[in-house]
Enzyme design. Structure first.
Site, mmCIF file in Angstrom:
data_model
loop_
_atom_site.group_PDB
_atom_site.id
_atom_site.type_symbol
_atom_site.label_atom_id
_atom_site.label_comp_id
_atom_site.label_asym_id
_atom_site.label_seq_id
_atom_site.Cartn_x
_atom_site.Cartn_y
_atom_site.Cartn_z
ATOM 1 N N GLY A 10 -33.336 58.226 -26.792
ATOM 2 C CA GLY A 10 -32.173 57.994 -27.641
ATOM 3 C C GLY A 10 -32.578 57.393 -28.982
ATOM 4 O O GLY A 10 -33.756 57.106 -29.217
ATOM 5 N N ALA A 11 -31.595 57.199 -29.864
ATOM 6 C CA ALA A 11 -31.831 56.567 -31.160
ATOM 7 C C ALA A 11 -32.401 55.171 -30.946
ATOM 8 O O ALA A 11 -31.934 54.431 -30.094
ATOM 9 C CB ALA A 11 -30.518 56.466 -31.927
ATOM 10 N N ALA A 35 -43.809 65.554 -41.141
ATOM 11 C CA ALA A 35 -42.443 65.043 -41.300
ATOM 12 C C ALA A 35 -41.502 66.220 -41.463
ATOM 13 O O ALA A 35 -41.861 67.262 -42.020
ATOM 14 C CB ALA A 35 -42.368 64.128 -42.512
ATOM 15 N N HIS A 51 -40.058 54.715 -41.749
ATOM 16 C CA HIS A 51 -41.072 55.441 -40.980
ATOM 17 C C HIS A 51 -42.404 55.447 -41.723
ATOM 18 O O HIS A 51 -43.456 55.232 -41.142
ATOM 19 C CB HIS A 51 -40.607 56.879 -40.689
ATOM 20 C CG HIS A 51 -39.740 56.998 -39.477
ATOM 21 N ND1 HIS A 51 -40.128 57.671 -38.347
ATOM 22 C CD2 HIS A 51 -38.523 56.492 -39.199
ATOM 23 C CE1 HIS A 51 -39.177 57.585 -37.433
ATOM 24 N NE2 HIS A 51 -38.177 56.886 -37.936
ATOM 25 N N ASP A 83 -42.619 64.830 -36.102
ATOM 26 C CA ASP A 83 -41.489 63.904 -35.969
ATOM 27 C C ASP A 83 -40.382 64.290 -36.956
ATOM 28 O O ASP A 83 -40.481 64.010 -38.139
ATOM 29 C CB ASP A 83 -41.985 62.484 -36.235
ATOM 30 C CG ASP A 83 -40.972 61.429 -35.802
ATOM 31 O OD1 ASP A 83 -39.820 61.775 -35.522
ATOM 32 O OD2 ASP A 83 -41.357 60.245 -35.742
#
Lengths: 182, 182, 182
Positions: A10-11, A35, A51, A83
């Protein structure tokens, strides 16, 4: 054949942090980062900055909001961190017509291209993805289609993966090892 | 006493596919399917068609959007797949008044009838259900009541079950075996 | 040093029930309860009543919608159940300005104060929290900020915890024991 690893959750479950550590461990302190985010607004810019601030010069960086299969094919690296799958899917889906009768077939094609590229690569590839299907059915059709495809994308990548982790509160549980085989 | 199995998970986590394989394995290639969906729109029709396309003549099919306990009592089968608890709950809830003071008691009655029917059956019964409570609290009251009852339904069935699986990215983790007992 | 335990899970996953049993087991039938809810409406009043009805005079009760760190410091108990982190976070966040540039730093401070208080206490402290990040990204900014902080709060507490449980359908899986260590 590449080793494929899926890290889902999850987040703010800690999946990116775990995947980054894992990538640097496998790559002995060096890794390649793909990315996927397109930056449209300040909130997304903040998130990308956060990030990036975690990634030092241990990282070689690429951006692939689209056609990541081609970029994966060109990268010569020991370990690649991708990601994330859900943002990459979202970029793809937003350019599509939801009423298109070929949408499901197009999706299968789209995700297969990504997986094939990963399988052909010499690198270990770590895919970060999101669990988006454990809430109430969304009222918005785009959201429903997206969460269906996101779930299917996770299934497809997990099926091709050597390891599948579910991140919960910063811990990554090895789902595939504990799963029932039938 | 019947063997009861619960397979829960988020949308497109692979729970139906896993449950179908498990049913056919237990039934040596034959199983009985209880469908719960009422078809109101083309999107639901598509979803039902997709599920049906996976089920060959290895399956004997029943439909039970309501009163599934009575249908389970009448079925003579080795293995029954009930797909799914959350749609069945939703059919029931949509005919109710959310302000009814007996709603919680009615729900307990409703879910107990289903479980009792499963326990009395000679068949192994596999219940497929959904995880709907791991997102943000919904703004809509019906959605909040639904997710509360869905979570409780999963708890009630899991308590009666011999096995409880959580599907994640196509893999089914045996939750009950790994759970802490207190 | 206190023993810290985190019990997280979706709505109605059985986390409070599990945490209550665990607290009473550790405390040999006696435990201290810290409630966090502010009661604004009848729906919340119902929910609180349901939780209270499960707690007999085995429990010593405190209320701490704010500044729980100070209350934890004053409690002399063997075992404390803190239910729950997400409501406590929500109370804090609702008094904040989402555009405040120090919000992320303030959050880290807020959650660190809670964890430090738990670490300094002589009690075993069980934190109940919610998984809120496994649905679709919410359209509402407050909801997005809240789910980010809720995920981070769970990560911070889990990192300080001796045990981390994920509740699914009434079963509590010991996440930390099964997690990959890198």
């Amino acid at each position: 054949m590449a080793k494929i690893i899926l890290v889902t959750g999850g987040a703010r479950s800690g999946k990116s942090t775990f995947a980054e550590k894992l990538a640097l461990k496998i790559g002995n302190g060096k890794a390649t980062y793909i990315a996927t985010a397109q930056i449209f607004d300040s909130e997304m810019a903040e998130r990308v900055k956060l990030h990036q601030s975690r990634r030092t010069d241990a990282w070689t960086n690429f951006e692939a909001p689209f056609d990541a299969d081609k970029i994966i094919a060109e990268i010569d690296a020991e370990v690649i961190l991708f990601d994330c799958v859900t943002i990459y899917l979202s970029n793809w889906l937003c350019a599509k017509n939801l009423e298109d009768k070929n949408l499901a077939a197009d999706f299968e094609n789209f995700i297969e291209r990504l997986i094939k590229a990963a399988e052909k690569s010499c690198a270990t590839i770590i895919f970060v993805s999101n669990e988006v299907g454990a809430g109430i059915v969304p009222e918005n059709k785009l959201a429903r289609v997206f969460r269906d495809f996101a779930g299917l994308a996770n299934q497809r990548i997990a099926a091709a993966a050597d390891k599948v982790f579910l991140a919960v509160a910063g811990f990554a549980v090895d789902i595939k090892s504990f799963a029932e085989r039938i």
